[in-house]
Design an enzyme around this catalytic site. Structure first.
Site, short mmCIF file in Angstrom:
data_model
loop_
_atom_site.label_atom_id
_atom_site.label_comp_id
_atom_site.label_asym_id
_atom_site.label_seq_id
_atom_site.Cartn_x
_atom_site.Cartn_y
_atom_site.Cartn_z
N PRO A 2 0.83 -1.21 0.00
CA PRO A 2 0.00 0.00 0.00
C PRO A 2 0.86 1.26 0.00
CG PRO A 2 -0.23 -1.22 2.06
CD PRO A 2 0.61 -2.05 1.16
N GLU A 3 0.42 2.26 -0.77
CA GLU A 3 1.13 3.54 -0.86
C GLU A 3 0.18 4.63 -0.37
OE1 GLU A 3 2.98 3.82 -4.79
OE2 GLU A 3 3.10 1.64 -4.89
N LYS A 58 3.16 6.42 4.18
CA LYS A 58 2.45 5.14 4.10
C LYS A 58 2.05 4.63 5.48
CE LYS A 58 5.42 3.92 0.18
NZ LYS A 58 6.41 2.95 -0.31
N ARG A 257 14.53 -2.37 -8.97
CA ARG A 257 13.12 -2.13 -8.69
C ARG A 257 12.29 -2.54 -9.91
NH1 ARG A 257 16.29 1.28 -6.12
NH2 ARG A 257 15.69 2.21 -4.14
#
Ligand SMILES: [Zn+2]
Length: 267
Positions: A2-3, A58, A257
């Site tokens: 979650p961001e 976050k 990433r």
């Protein structure tokens, strides 16, 4: 993971469920999710009211009537469910907070945590976070950009640079800005900096409006959470058609990433 938009969705929806309510009890099945012994945690929260919920980057902060604060970070795989015993999902819960007949269940807290702090400790714990995207004007954003020389992917996901953006929204922001995630910050023209700034605001606002991209509902009948998943233009869409130019979306590893982008209309 979650961001900012996912945690903001939790803040808004969960506030309507528990703000002003008293925690009538708690259970802990994974002591490692806490920073204090389970018994001390249960004693500290039981009988306390949830005055308000705050989001920082976050993290979700539960401000209690005892002037202590629960700091939640869901990390990878964590999520929340609020409801009755009959409604709860068939999962294991690391922590459960009771609100007289309904419960807040903390699920998938393997790397995530729920820590109990004083208000002063909270500032210590969170002091390394960079500015929140919505607090910046363009001139301040330009100053932030000037502080780093990395590529866009590394910069946007660095919580000390800007806080709240992770793998999904960094890709979405680069796509809307028409910039490759591999572009370095010093290579951006002022016009590109402005496109990036505007894309950051529009993507995060739209994602909050549609409930973020993570699908597990917060409560039975929750039709908001996860609505942005269908609106992601590039994230997790390798091989699908670019909505802007029709070319396939590319997946690549960039500075270790995960990265999704359109090699044709981002430059
Ligand atoms: Zn394209």
């Amino acid at each position: 993971m979650p961001e900012l938009p996912e945690m903001e969705t939790y803040r808004q929806q969960l506030s309507r469920c528990i703000q002003g309510k008293t925690i009538s009890g708690a259970e802990v099945t994974r002591p490692k999710s806490l920073n204090v012994e389970p018994e001390a945690f249960i004693n500290a929260v039981t009988g306390k009211r949830v005055l308000r919920l705050e989001r920082r980057a976050k993290h979700l902060l539960f401000h209690l009537s005892s002037e202590r604060v629960l700091v939640l970070h869901l990390m990878l795989g964590g999520w929340l469910f609020y409801g009755t015993d009959a409604e709860k999902p068939d999962r294991t819960f690391q922590v459960t907070l009771h609100f007289q007949g309904e419960q807040l269940y903390f699920i998938g807290l393997r790397l995530g945590y729920l820590h109990l702090h004083s208000q002063a400790e909270v500032e210590d714990v969170l002091h390394k976070l960079g500015p929140e995207p919505f607090t910046l004007g363009f001139a301040e954003f330009q100053q932030v950009l000037a502080s780093k020389r990395s590529n866009l992917k590394v910069a946007l996901t660095d919580q000390s640079f800007l806080s709240g953006i992770g793998n999904c929204y960094s890709d979405e922001i680069c796509f809307i800005a028409g910039l490759l995630p591999s572009r370095t910050l010093p290579s951006l023209s002022e016009e590109e900096q402005l496109r990036l700034f505007e894309a950051m605001g529009s993507v995060l606002r739209e994602a909050i409006q549609y409930g973020g991209y993570m699908a597990d509902p917060l409560f039975v009948g929750d039709s908001l959470t996860g609505g942005f998943d269908a609106k992601c233009r590039v994230y997790d869409r390798e091989g699908e058609t670019c909505v802007r130019c029709g070319q396939p979306i590319v997946f690549a590893e960039l500075s270790s990433r995960k990265c999704f982008y359109c090699a044709s209309c981002q430059s």
